[in-house]
Design an enzyme around this catalytic site. Sequence first.
Site, PDB file in Angstrom:
ATOM      1  N   GLU A  34       0.946  -1.106  -0.099  1.00 31.91           N
ATOM      2  CA  GLU A  34       0.047   0.000   0.093  1.00 31.91           C
ATOM      3  C   GLU A  34       0.901   1.078   0.023  1.00 31.91           C
ATOM      4  OE1 GLU A  34      -3.177   1.146   0.062  1.00 31.91           O
ATOM      5  OE2 GLU A  34      -2.322   3.277   0.093  1.00 31.91           O
ATOM      6  N   THR A  44     -12.037   3.773   0.303  1.00 35.24           N
ATOM      7  CA  THR A  44     -12.563   2.944   1.446  1.00 35.24           C
ATOM      8  C   THR A  44     -12.706   3.900   2.866  1.00 35.24           C
ATOM      9  OG1 THR A  44     -11.454   1.093   0.602  1.00 35.24           O
ATOM     10  CG2 THR A  44     -12.068   0.977   3.104  1.00 35.24           C
ATOM     11  N   SER A  48     -19.771   6.863   2.136  1.00 38.14           N
ATOM     12  CA  SER A  48     -21.071   7.235   2.791  1.00 38.14           C
ATOM     13  C   SER A  48     -21.256   6.267   4.029  1.00 38.14           C
ATOM     14  CB  SER A  48     -22.294   7.082   1.804  1.00 38.14           C
ATOM     15  OG  SER A  48     -22.231   8.072   0.875  1.00 38.14           O
ATOM     16  N   HIS A  52     -25.123  -1.384   1.509  1.00 36.44           N
ATOM     17  CA  HIS A  52     -26.353  -1.542   0.759  1.00 36.44           C
ATOM     18  C   HIS A  52     -26.948  -2.861   0.617  1.00 36.44           C
ATOM     19  CE1 HIS A  52     -25.743   2.405  -0.871  1.00 36.44           C
ATOM     20  NE2 HIS A  52     -24.545   2.416  -1.042  1.00 36.44           N
ATOM     21  N   VAL A 173       4.034   1.268  -5.781  1.00 38.14           N
ATOM     22  CA  VAL A 173       4.589   0.106  -6.991  1.00 38.14           C
ATOM     23  C   VAL A 173       4.693   1.099  -8.161  1.00 38.14           C
ATOM     24  CG1 VAL A 173       3.699  -1.687  -8.427  1.00 38.14           C
ATOM     25  CG2 VAL A 173       3.324  -1.724  -6.065  1.00 38.14           C
TER      26      VAL A 173
END
Length: 401
Positions: A34, A44, A48, A52, A173
């Site tokens: 990461e 992420t 909201s 869902h 990366v």
Amino acid sequence: MLYDTVIIGGGIVGLATALQLLEKKPGLRLLLIEKENQVAAHQTGHNSGVIHSGLYYKPGSLKANNCIKGYHQLLDFCQKHEIPHEICGKIVVATTEEQIPLMQNLYDRGIQNGLSGLEILSPEQMREIEPHVAGVKGIKVPQTGIINYKVVAEKYAYLIQEKGGRIQLGEKVSSISEREGKSTIVTQKGSYETKLVINCAGLYSDKVTQLTERNPINLRIIPFRGEYYELKPEKHHLVKHLIYPVPDPNFPFLGVHFTRMIEGGVEAGPNAVLAFRREGYKKTDFSWPELKETLAWPGFRKVAGKYWKTGMGEYYRSFSKSAFTKALQALLPELKEEDLIPGGAGVRAQACDEQGGLLDDFAIIENAQSINVCNAPSPAATSSLSIGDTVSDLALKRIID
Ligand SMILES: Cc1cc2nc3c(=O)[nH]c(=O)nc-3n(C[C@H](O)[C@H](O)[C@H](O)COP(=O)(O)OP(=O)(O)OC[C@H]3O[C@@H](n4cnc5c(N)ncnc54)[C@H](O)[C@@H]3O)c2cc1C
């Protein structure tokens, strides 16, 4: 060391994929890279926070199937690991007579997708649930919930490491090469060898795909910023659950809504404006090389040519609080401009093909070296464990064979 697989991207999709892989194949040599110093730093951690139900999606599509399966997997995960969440339900509100057929289509889709407990509501029934809402008809969706996806992602990361997976933060990366069936992944701090690359790079998934593809791919990520307001604490009583408009079928992600947040408070939004930088959370964030690339993409120019009026409306609402308030007042007429305070923002990774098609469904592109999750827009956070299931099955077939 030769890794069985290296996953690029520590958002909820990459983390869920890693977790599913380690659960299916304990002992797998797995590395997740990461570029930020924490997981869930982008989509992420800027969304909201809605769980869902699967109401909106075309029956049989990857979105519909993964959302419904992922919904149950997520709830089981949250119960097992005591992650705060709440199934508070939502109402979808038709504010004009013209929206009723679209609302009815939505209801039919929900039934086809296997949702139970959906109810068509009269204005009086809507006001029993949301006393301040205005509309001509509505749908009650009892399954919808709220959660903080950053908390979920952090739990995935903890479990990955507990199961022996390695997470390398703060490494971007920059290139991937291939030799004798092995890929070498290069970051600013070192290089890693692996049998299989899994790309879950979100807003940069097209760029990372291109690192292992010889031919140009037929899609670009177009970044759309979504800006939120929050309701002042003394106005929280105006929203009891979640209140959504009927979406425009051309732009299902457009349409401001009211969302109660799991930590308390109520968000209003988001709008959707072209971001001038892929990770541009502020109006002033700008990257000329990235913007130039977006503007040069034939697909984007086609979308812009066709829908420029819609786009201008979104921009107007971005700069005019009174226009933003007006859009919200369609659902909640009592709301006043002074009831809103600026909130956060998120940037959506929307894949767009060269022909001007905005990809609606999740998209996975495979090649000899890699599996690339190229379009994972909403509800990918809800669906993360199911997407992870699918990607991990594809990966294990290749690693084991
Ligand atoms: C405004 C907004 C509202 C939303 N609301 C909801 C909702 O209510 N419910 C829902 O289910 N979904 C929602 N979504 C969608 C959901 O947030 C995303 O679909 C989901 O978070 C995508 O996860 P991801 O892992 O694919 O991407 P990301 O979370 O963006 O993660 C990708 C990661 O890859 C990393 N990365 C990129 N390039 C590299 C590189 N070269 N090297 C190393 N690392 C790299 C990035 O730093 C990033 O951390 C919303 C999205 C937005 C933007």
